[in-house]
Write an enzyme that holds these catalytic residues in place. Sequence first.
Site, PDB file in Angstrom:
ATOM      1  N   ASP A   1       0.834  -1.203   0.000  1.00  0.00           N
ATOM      2  CA  ASP A   1       0.000   0.000   0.000  1.00  0.00           C
ATOM      3  C   ASP A   1       0.869   1.255   0.000  1.00  0.00           C
ATOM      4  OD1 ASP A   1      -2.349   1.416  -0.001  1.00  0.00           O
ATOM      5  OD2 ASP A   1      -2.769   1.135   2.132  1.00  0.00           O
TER       6      ASP A   1
ATOM      7  N   ARG B   1       0.012   7.656  -2.816  1.00  0.00           N
ATOM      8  CA  ARG B   1       0.551   8.747  -1.986  1.00  0.00           C
ATOM      9  C   ARG B   1       2.000   9.046  -2.336  1.00  0.00           C
ATOM     10  NH1 ARG B   1      -1.027   5.954   3.367  1.00  0.00           N
ATOM     11  NH2 ARG B   1      -1.544   4.321   1.878  1.00  0.00           N
TER      12      ARG B   1
ATOM     13  N   HIS C   1       2.405   3.491  -9.217  1.00  0.00           N
ATOM     14  CA  HIS C   1       2.214   2.057  -9.477  1.00  0.00           C
ATOM     15  C   HIS C   1       3.417   1.478 -10.208  1.00  0.00           C
ATOM     16  CE1 HIS C   1      -1.674   2.202  -7.730  1.00  0.00           C
ATOM     17  NE2 HIS C   1      -2.260   2.874  -8.705  1.00  0.00           N
TER      18      HIS C   1
ATOM     19  N   LEU D   1      11.959 -19.940  -4.375  1.00  0.00           N
ATOM     20  CA  LEU D   1      10.894 -19.127  -3.771  1.00  0.00           C
ATOM     21  C   LEU D   1       9.572 -19.465  -4.455  1.00  0.00           C
ATOM     22  CD1 LEU D   1      10.061 -16.571  -1.986  1.00  0.00           C
ATOM     23  CD2 LEU D   1      10.355 -15.248  -4.075  1.00  0.00           C
TER      24      LEU D   1
HETATM   25  C1  IPE Z   1      -1.424   0.119  -3.503  1.00  0.00           C
HETATM   26  O1  IPE Z   1      -1.221   1.490  -3.509  1.00  0.00           O
HETATM   27  C2  IPE Z   1      -1.516  -0.461  -4.887  1.00  0.00           C
HETATM   28  C3  IPE Z   1      -2.802  -1.104  -5.264  1.00  0.00           C
HETATM   29  C4  IPE Z   1      -3.863  -1.243  -4.522  1.00  0.00           C
HETATM   30  C5  IPE Z   1      -2.874  -1.637  -6.621  1.00  0.00           C
HETATM   31  P1  IPE Z   1      -2.459   2.484  -3.483  1.00  0.00           P
HETATM   32  O2  IPE Z   1      -2.852   2.743  -4.890  1.00  0.00           O
HETATM   33  O3  IPE Z   1      -3.538   1.974  -2.597  1.00  0.00           O
HETATM   34  O4  IPE Z   1      -1.786   3.786  -2.867  1.00  0.00           O
HETATM   35  P2  IPE Z   1      -2.431   4.845  -1.862  1.00  0.00           P
HETATM   36  O5  IPE Z   1      -3.023   4.103  -0.696  1.00  0.00           O
HETATM   37  O6  IPE Z   1      -3.459   5.609  -2.629  1.00  0.00           O
HETATM   38  O7  IPE Z   1      -1.272   5.702  -1.448  1.00  0.00           O
HETATM   39 MG    MG Z   2      -4.118   2.348  -0.618  1.00  0.00          MG
END
Ligand code: IPE
Ligand code: MG
Length: 232
Positions: A2, A6, A19, A113
């Site tokens: 997560d 941000r 991403h 792994l």
């Molecule tokens: C996690 O990062 C990635 C996925 C769920 C694919 P987020 O996209 O949830 O990032 P934040 O929480 O908005 O920072």
């Molecule tokens: Mg998130």
Amino acid sequence: MDGNGRWATQRRRPRAFGHRAGVQAVRRVIEGCIRRGVGVLTLFAFSSENWSRPAGEVSHLMDLFLRSLRKQARELAGNGVSLRFIGERARFSPELRAAMAEAETAAVVNPRLTLNIAVNYGGRWDIVNAARELARSVREGRLDPEAIDQATFEQSLSLAPLPEPDLFIRTGGEARVSNFLLWHLAYSEMYFTPVLWPDFDEQALDDAIAEYAQRERRFGKTSAQLREAAHA
Ligand code: IPE
Ligand code: MG
């Protein structure tokens, strides 16, 4: 995993940038796990609830997923990584499903792994799916309901026959499970870190493992019992 969005926002970049950086973090963590002798790694890449995100972000994630898979599946197999996907696949595009199936068949004997990627996964879905499968076996006369116990139930869950995780790591500062491996986390050690996923590096992995090593896993027993067993 997560915190991608941000991480990008902090840099005044679109979420897609986060991403992409998240994919690099995945590569680092896989290599870090191999180097440290971790046998099984399960990554929560996309939850059954993530479809509710804006359509543009969902399609970008699908695209990134497909491209990363095509680019990295062979390399992973070459590095002794056995790849599996857990989650409901029906909702993915035919190309993506084909790429997933192909990546899984790149057979690795004695993997260094085992890597599980949870996509369109939900812990509740997994449990309901297992219940449905067992109910079907009962209806078809292959299973006696009285024979259903925790061990047989677990064999119908999507992680089977792998062991339950020792350590659960959630990045990005939220302290919740968000419908990940609900059944399997019963006795896992929980580790929450504010580090955003794209920043999660080998040092962050070592910090998590060091914290894990400090924990006393009692599984309901007392500390004294554990000490006695260790000295026996
Ligand atoms: C996690 O990062 C990635 C996925 C769920 C694919 P987020 O996209 O949830 O990032 P934040 O929480 O908005 O920072
Ligand atoms: Mg998130």
